[in-house]
Motif scaffolding. Structure first.
Motif, PDB file in Angstrom:
ATOM      1  N   ALA A 146     -26.631  -4.243   9.618  1.00 26.02           N
ATOM      2  CA  ALA A 146     -25.518  -4.957  10.250  1.00 26.02           C
ATOM      3  C   ALA A 146     -25.286  -4.395  11.645  1.00 26.02           C
ATOM      4  N   PRO A 147     -24.951  -5.246  12.596  1.00 27.74           N
ATOM      5  CA  PRO A 147     -24.630  -4.756  13.936  1.00 27.74           C
ATOM      6  C   PRO A 147     -23.494  -3.745  13.870  1.00 27.74           C
ATOM      7  N   ALA A 148     -23.487  -2.792  14.778  1.00 30.53           N
ATOM      8  CA  ALA A 148     -22.505  -1.702  14.759  1.00 30.53           C
ATOM      9  C   ALA A 148     -21.070  -2.215  14.762  1.00 30.53           C
ATOM     10  N   HIS A 149     -20.794  -3.266  15.516  1.00 30.16           N
ATOM     11  CA  HIS A 149     -19.413  -3.756  15.577  1.00 30.16           C
ATOM     12  C   HIS A 149     -18.961  -4.352  14.244  1.00 30.16           C
ATOM     13  N   ALA A 153     -20.327  -3.255  11.188  1.00 31.27           N
ATOM     14  CA  ALA A 153     -20.322  -2.135  10.258  1.00 31.27           C
ATOM     15  C   ALA A 153     -19.038  -1.324  10.401  1.00 31.27           C
ATOM     16  N   ALA A 154     -18.525  -1.206  11.606  1.00 33.16           N
ATOM     17  CA  ALA A 154     -17.299  -0.439  11.837  1.00 33.16           C
ATOM     18  C   ALA A 154     -16.121  -1.069  11.115  1.00 33.16           C
ATOM     19  N   ASP A 155     -16.116  -2.386  10.949  1.00 34.11           N
ATOM     20  CA  ASP A 155     -15.026  -3.069  10.260  1.00 34.11           C
ATOM     21  C   ASP A 155     -15.010  -2.754   8.766  1.00 34.11           C
ATOM     22  N   CYS A 156     -16.111  -2.270   8.244  1.00 37.60           N
ATOM     23  CA  CYS A 156     -16.209  -1.979   6.815  1.00 37.60           C
ATOM     24  C   CYS A 156     -15.754  -0.561   6.472  1.00 37.60           C
TER      25      CYS A 156
END
Length: 69
Positions: free
Chosen positions: A9-12, A14-17
Motif C-alpha cells: 500500500a502507498p505510504a499515505h 498505510a499511515a491511515d491504518c
C-alpha cells in the motif's frame, strides 16, 4: 499461468491504518495519562517505589514521582 506480485500500500494509505500515537491523543485532550499511571507518589517515596519496581511487583512499572509533594 503467470503470477502477479502484489504491491504494498502507498505510504499515505498505510499511515491511515496505524493506531493513533498516545502522546498525540493526550496533547489533543482526547485521552488522559491516568489510564497508564497506576501510582502517583511524592519524590520522598522513591526508594520504596524503586524497591517494588526492582522486585517486579505487580503494577510498579507505571508510576509518577512528584517532586515537592
Amino acid at each position: 499461468m503467470k503470477l502477479r506480485r502484489q504491491k504494498a500500500a502507498p505510504a499515505h494509505l498505510a499511515a491511515d491504518c496505524r493506531p493513533p500515537d498516545p502522546e498525540d491523543l493526550i496533547a489533543e485532550r482526547k485521552a488522559s495519562p491516568s489510564f497508564i499511571v497506576l501510582y502517583e507518589l511524592p519524590l520522598s517515596d522513591a526508594p520504596r517505589a524503586y524497591q517494588h519496581f526492582g522486585a517486579s511487583d505487580d503494577g510498579w512499572t507505571k508510576m509518577v514521582l512528584k517532586p515537592g509533594s
